[in-house]
Design a protein around this motif. Structure first.
Motif, PDB file in Angstrom:
ATOM      1  N   MET A  99       0.829  -1.211   0.000  1.00  0.00           N
ATOM      2  CA  MET A  99       0.000   0.000   0.000  1.00  0.00           C
ATOM      3  C   MET A  99       0.857   1.252   0.000  1.00  0.00           C
ATOM      4  O   MET A  99       0.518   2.252  -0.621  1.00  0.00           O
ATOM      5  CB  MET A  99      -0.912  -0.012   1.219  1.00  0.00           C
ATOM      6  N   SER A 100       2.001   1.204   0.709  1.00  0.00           N
ATOM      7  CA  SER A 100       2.865   2.379   0.737  1.00  0.00           C
ATOM      8  C   SER A 100       3.408   2.697  -0.641  1.00  0.00           C
ATOM      9  O   SER A 100       3.778   3.839  -0.922  1.00  0.00           O
ATOM     10  CB  SER A 100       4.040   2.158   1.693  1.00  0.00           C
ATOM     11  N   ALA A 101       3.472   1.673  -1.500  1.00  0.00           N
ATOM     12  CA  ALA A 101       4.003   1.898  -2.836  1.00  0.00           C
ATOM     13  C   ALA A 101       2.981   2.593  -3.734  1.00  0.00           C
ATOM     14  O   ALA A 101       3.332   3.117  -4.788  1.00  0.00           O
ATOM     15  CB  ALA A 101       4.426   0.573  -3.459  1.00  0.00           C
ATOM     16  N   VAL A 102       1.706   2.601  -3.306  1.00  0.00           N
ATOM     17  CA  VAL A 102       0.680   3.285  -4.103  1.00  0.00           C
ATOM     18  C   VAL A 102       0.678   4.759  -3.710  1.00  0.00           C
ATOM     19  O   VAL A 102       0.510   5.077  -2.537  1.00  0.00           O
ATOM     20  CB  VAL A 102      -0.716   2.674  -3.826  1.00  0.00           C
ATOM     21  N   PRO A 103       0.870   5.655  -4.666  1.00  0.00           N
ATOM     22  CA  PRO A 103       0.949   7.081  -4.298  1.00  0.00           C
ATOM     23  C   PRO A 103      -0.360   7.578  -3.696  1.00  0.00           C
ATOM     24  O   PRO A 103      -1.441   7.133  -4.074  1.00  0.00           O
ATOM     25  CB  PRO A 103       1.253   7.779  -5.623  1.00  0.00           C
ATOM     26  N   LYS A 104      -0.212   8.489  -2.751  1.00  0.00           N
ATOM     27  CA  LYS A 104      -1.372   9.003  -2.040  1.00  0.00           C
ATOM     28  C   LYS A 104      -2.284   9.818  -2.955  1.00  0.00           C
ATOM     29  O   LYS A 104      -3.463  10.008  -2.658  1.00  0.00           O
ATOM     30  CB  LYS A 104      -0.888   9.888  -0.894  1.00  0.00           C
TER      31      LYS A 104
ATOM     32  N   THR B 150      -6.168  -2.114  -7.269  1.00  0.00           N
ATOM     33  CA  THR B 150      -4.805  -1.632  -7.507  1.00  0.00           C
ATOM     34  C   THR B 150      -3.774  -2.521  -6.840  1.00  0.00           C
ATOM     35  O   THR B 150      -2.694  -2.743  -7.377  1.00  0.00           O
ATOM     36  CB  THR B 150      -4.645  -0.186  -6.977  1.00  0.00           C
ATOM     37  N   ILE B 151      -4.102  -2.994  -5.624  1.00  0.00           N
ATOM     38  CA  ILE B 151      -3.113  -3.799  -4.914  1.00  0.00           C
ATOM     39  C   ILE B 151      -3.464  -5.283  -4.963  1.00  0.00           C
ATOM     40  O   ILE B 151      -3.048  -6.055  -4.109  1.00  0.00           O
ATOM     41  CB  ILE B 151      -2.966  -3.341  -3.449  1.00  0.00           C
ATOM     42  N   ALA B 152      -4.237  -5.682  -6.010  1.00  0.00           N
ATOM     43  CA  ALA B 152      -4.668  -7.083  -6.107  1.00  0.00           C
ATOM     44  C   ALA B 152      -3.484  -8.047  -6.003  1.00  0.00           C
ATOM     45  O   ALA B 152      -3.563  -9.077  -5.324  1.00  0.00           O
ATOM     46  CB  ALA B 152      -5.423  -7.303  -7.410  1.00  0.00           C
ATOM     47  N   ALA B 153      -2.387  -7.701  -6.655  1.00  0.00           N
ATOM     48  CA  ALA B 153      -1.224  -8.587  -6.632  1.00  0.00           C
ATOM     49  C   ALA B 153      -0.717  -8.760  -5.199  1.00  0.00           C
ATOM     50  O   ALA B 153      -0.376  -9.867  -4.778  1.00  0.00           O
ATOM     51  CB  ALA B 153      -0.116  -8.025  -7.507  1.00  0.00           C
ATOM     52  N   GLY B 154      -0.703  -7.652  -4.470  1.00  0.00           N
ATOM     53  CA  GLY B 154      -0.260  -7.713  -3.078  1.00  0.00           C
ATOM     54  C   GLY B 154      -1.166  -8.600  -2.249  1.00  0.00           C
ATOM     55  O   GLY B 154      -0.697  -9.362  -1.399  1.00  0.00           O
ATOM     56  N   ILE B 155      -2.463  -8.524  -2.503  1.00  0.00           N
ATOM     57  CA  ILE B 155      -3.395  -9.372  -1.763  1.00  0.00           C
ATOM     58  C   ILE B 155      -3.153 -10.830  -2.112  1.00  0.00           C
ATOM     59  O   ILE B 155      -3.168 -11.701  -1.245  1.00  0.00           O
ATOM     60  CB  ILE B 155      -4.853  -8.946  -2.053  1.00  0.00           C
TER      61      ILE B 155
ATOM     62  N   PHE C 275     -12.268   2.490  -1.621  1.00  0.00           N
ATOM     63  CA  PHE C 275     -11.467   1.369  -1.105  1.00  0.00           C
ATOM     64  C   PHE C 275     -11.735   0.088  -1.893  1.00  0.00           C
ATOM     65  O   PHE C 275     -10.808  -0.610  -2.281  1.00  0.00           O
ATOM     66  CB  PHE C 275     -11.787   1.160   0.379  1.00  0.00           C
ATOM     67  N   PHE C 276     -13.014  -0.191  -2.134  1.00  0.00           N
ATOM     68  CA  PHE C 276     -13.340  -1.457  -2.787  1.00  0.00           C
ATOM     69  C   PHE C 276     -13.236  -1.389  -4.311  1.00  0.00           C
ATOM     70  O   PHE C 276     -12.871  -2.366  -4.949  1.00  0.00           O
ATOM     71  CB  PHE C 276     -14.741  -1.931  -2.369  1.00  0.00           C
TER      72      PHE C 276
ATOM     73  N   MET D 103       5.899  -4.370  -7.569  1.00  0.00           N
ATOM     74  CA  MET D 103       5.296  -3.086  -7.239  1.00  0.00           C
ATOM     75  C   MET D 103       5.359  -2.774  -5.751  1.00  0.00           C
ATOM     76  O   MET D 103       5.373  -1.628  -5.366  1.00  0.00           O
ATOM     77  CB  MET D 103       3.857  -3.054  -7.715  1.00  0.00           C
ATOM     78  N   GLY D 104       5.413  -3.799  -4.933  1.00  0.00           N
ATOM     79  CA  GLY D 104       5.444  -3.550  -3.487  1.00  0.00           C
ATOM     80  C   GLY D 104       6.827  -3.137  -3.062  1.00  0.00           C
ATOM     81  O   GLY D 104       7.791  -3.270  -3.810  1.00  0.00           O
ATOM     82  N   ARG D 105       6.940  -2.630  -1.847  1.00  0.00           N
ATOM     83  CA  ARG D 105       8.272  -2.322  -1.373  1.00  0.00           C
ATOM     84  C   ARG D 105       8.783  -3.479  -0.526  1.00  0.00           C
ATOM     85  O   ARG D 105       9.854  -3.416   0.026  1.00  0.00           O
ATOM     86  CB  ARG D 105       8.285  -1.018  -0.581  1.00  0.00           C
TER      87      ARG D 105
END
Lengths: 266, 288
Positions: free
Chosen positions: A154-159, A183-188, A176-177, A263-265
């Motif tokens: 999430m931190s990798a996604v710009p605010k 956007t962060i589907a891969a992270g999930i 959010f949904f 994409m994640g940190r």
């Protein structure tokens, strides 16, 4: 140099496959053959061990139990970790750093330490020998990990993404949904993989918290080997089957592992 | 990222807080409770103060298993980290090799821990196991159930087999996040392979390696199921690691007081090391 580069992963994979092959090899032998003859492949090929497992409900229910609590745990861990990770990645609040470290400390508690108190605790709240008990107890180490990994993504996604959505009139829930989670589907995906993995392989707590109804397959293996002698063939077949659910999960998340992490940190 | 102050963020954290506290607080308090008391069975307790803590801290047995544990974890980190990074560097970046490598390499991670122990047991048995039989037939006198050196070798080999892939996966993910532009720039500058690794790849992998080191440290320091099934702590006490010793004390001898005190000391050691590591990491993050 370039030419022999593939050699390293190949040798490593062969090393990884050897013990697995040996287990498979044994699972197709009869116990007498395992003990008396040393051979690199089954001389007296038999499917008897697998037949026993698929026809005896104490065996196959073990797989059902294990998969049930693992799935429960993955769902609970990820859905609780999502909002928390969002909070950690976007806001400062009272005690945030300490809370984050406190969460991590729970990943550091040796399960061997907690086995007995867990048994007493879950018995006293009448959850002993239920799938949900194991799923909840595995939250102890999976939630901290899930928060940690998701926070990285999430931190990798710009605010600016959040702010643009609010300007466009999105409510928080819809943002959010509809925007953030895709956007962060891969992270999930990665997080679910890790939660599934650590819940699937854990035995100590799962074994301590169950008696008969929710007993995981791994615990059934230890019990059967002690009551009916040392049935190596059966044990090998049961062990081989525990590899399959994991392999299926890896197959589904393989692209996330390859690309998603990028994409994640984390 | 500059974060805004918002106390309402606590609402988002509540589910996690409740779930973890539910699991952590009560059992931990039970352990703390036991650690100051003597049990006489059937729920009769007597206050013992810090006696168990003093006894554990001075006991030879604790020192020995802590020593074994520390050596084991040290060797594991020393082997797995460089090996994992090395394998990740040589893995294919595209093509059919990627999914094949990822799937096959992740397999050991997804096998239940007691199956890993049992699998290595039958793999290493000197008479019917492939490893044991091969080693003996080429002239080594190998028997992990009787010789402590062999038991150590087998336990370490098993852990390398089991967990190196975690380091590989994390490093590989870190390497994949490097933009090609970095490599092009390095090529223009005429950087050597080592320079590329030292100044581009390693810094880019810092985050994933932190996660890898922490996870590997915690899990190898708390290892229980695999050596329990493989060697049971033997031969003698050769591979009797901290967790194994603890469970023997708590469930085998039912010495709840000393076992609880030992648990807490154990927990505090892990906590202290991770805290030092975490603070160093945070300091570093604040600087960059």
């Amino acid at each position: 140099m370039k030419k022999i580069k593939w050699l390293v992963p190949t040798i490593y994979i062969i090393f990884l496959m050897l013990p697995i092959y040996w287990l498979l090899n044994m699972s197709f032998k009869t116990t007498t053959e395992i003990i008396n003859v040393y051979s690199l492949w089954p001389k007296d090929f038999t499917l008897e061990n697998y037949v026993t497992i698929f026809t005896d409900s104490t065996w196959y229910m073990g797989y059902v139990n294990s998969i049930t609590y693992t799935v429960f745990n993955t769902i609970i861990s990820v859905s609780a970790a999502l909002p928390a990770a969002y909070a950690f990645s976007r806001y400062k609040f009272l005690g945030d750093k300490h809370l984050f470290f406190w969460l991590l400390t729970n990943r550091m508690a040796p399960p061997a330490v907690f086995a007995l108190p867990f048994f007493q605790f879950y018995s006293s709240v009448n959850l002993f020998d239920t799938h949900i008990a194991i799923a909840l107890s595995h939250c102890l180490f999976n939630i901290p990990l899930a928060v940690w990994i998701l926070e990285g993504f999430m931190s990798a996604v710009p605010k600016e993404l959040d702010e643009t959505a609010y300007v466009d009139g999105y409510s928080f829930g819809r943002f959010f949904f509809k925007i953030f989670i895709p956007t962060i589907a891969a992270g999930i995906g990665i997080t679910m993989f890790f939660c599934f993995m650590f819940s699937w392989v854990e035995l100590l707590l799962a074994k301590t918290l169950t008696a008969t109804i929710a007993k995981p397959i791994a615990a059934i293996m230890t019990r059967t080997s002690s009551t009916s002698g040392y049935e190596l063939g059966l044990l090998a077949a049961a062990g081989s089957l525990t590899i399959i659910p994991g392999a299926v999960v890896i197959y589904f998340v393989r692209n996330y592992i390859a690309k998603g992490f990028a994409m994640g940190r984390v | 990222m500059n974060k805004t102050f918002n106390q309402k963020a606590w609402y988002f954290v509540i589910p996690v807080f409740v779930l973890v506290a539910f699991n952590a607080a009560v059992p931990l308090m039970t352990v703390v409770n036991y650690s100051f008391q003597e049990t006489f069975g059937s729920n009769v307790f007597a206050w013992e103060g810090t006696r168990w803590f003093k006894e554990i801290l001075h006991s030879e047995r604790f020192h020995a298993s802590l020593g074994r544990q520390a050596i084991f974890t040290f060797i594991i980190l020393l082997i797995q980290l460089p090996l994992g990074i090395f394998i990740a560097l040589t893995m294919p970046k595209k093509g059919w090799g990627v999914p094949v490598c990822l799937i096959l390499m992740s397999m050991p991670l997804l096998i239940p821990w007691n199956v890993v122990g049992a699998m290595w047991n039958i793999f290493a048995l000197p008479d019917i196991g492939f490893l044991g039989n091969s080693l003996n037939s080429i002239g080594f006198d190998y028997n992990f159930t009787q010789q402590s050196g062999d038991a150590w070798f087998t336990t370490i080999l098993m852990d390398v087999w089991h967990w190196t892939s975690l380091v590989v996966l994390l490093s590989y993910a870190g390497l994949n996040s490097i933009q090609p532009a970095y490599y092009q720039a390095a090529e223009i500058d005429g950087a050597s392979r080592w320079d590329i690794f030292r100044y581009i790849e390693l810094p880019k992998m810092k985050k994933v390696l932190t996660l890898a080191i922490l996870l590997r440290f915690m899990d190898s320091f708390m290892i229980y199921t695999e050596p329990f099934v493989l060697t049971g702590g033997g031969p003698g006490n050769a591979t009797n690691f901290l967790s194994l010793d603890l469970v023997k004390m708590a469930l085998g001898q039912f010495d709840l007081g000393p076992a609880a005190a030992m648990s807490l000391i154990y927990f505090l050691i892990v906590l202290l090391i991770c805290w030092i590591f975490y603070s160093l990491m945070m300091k570093d993050e604040a600087r960059t």
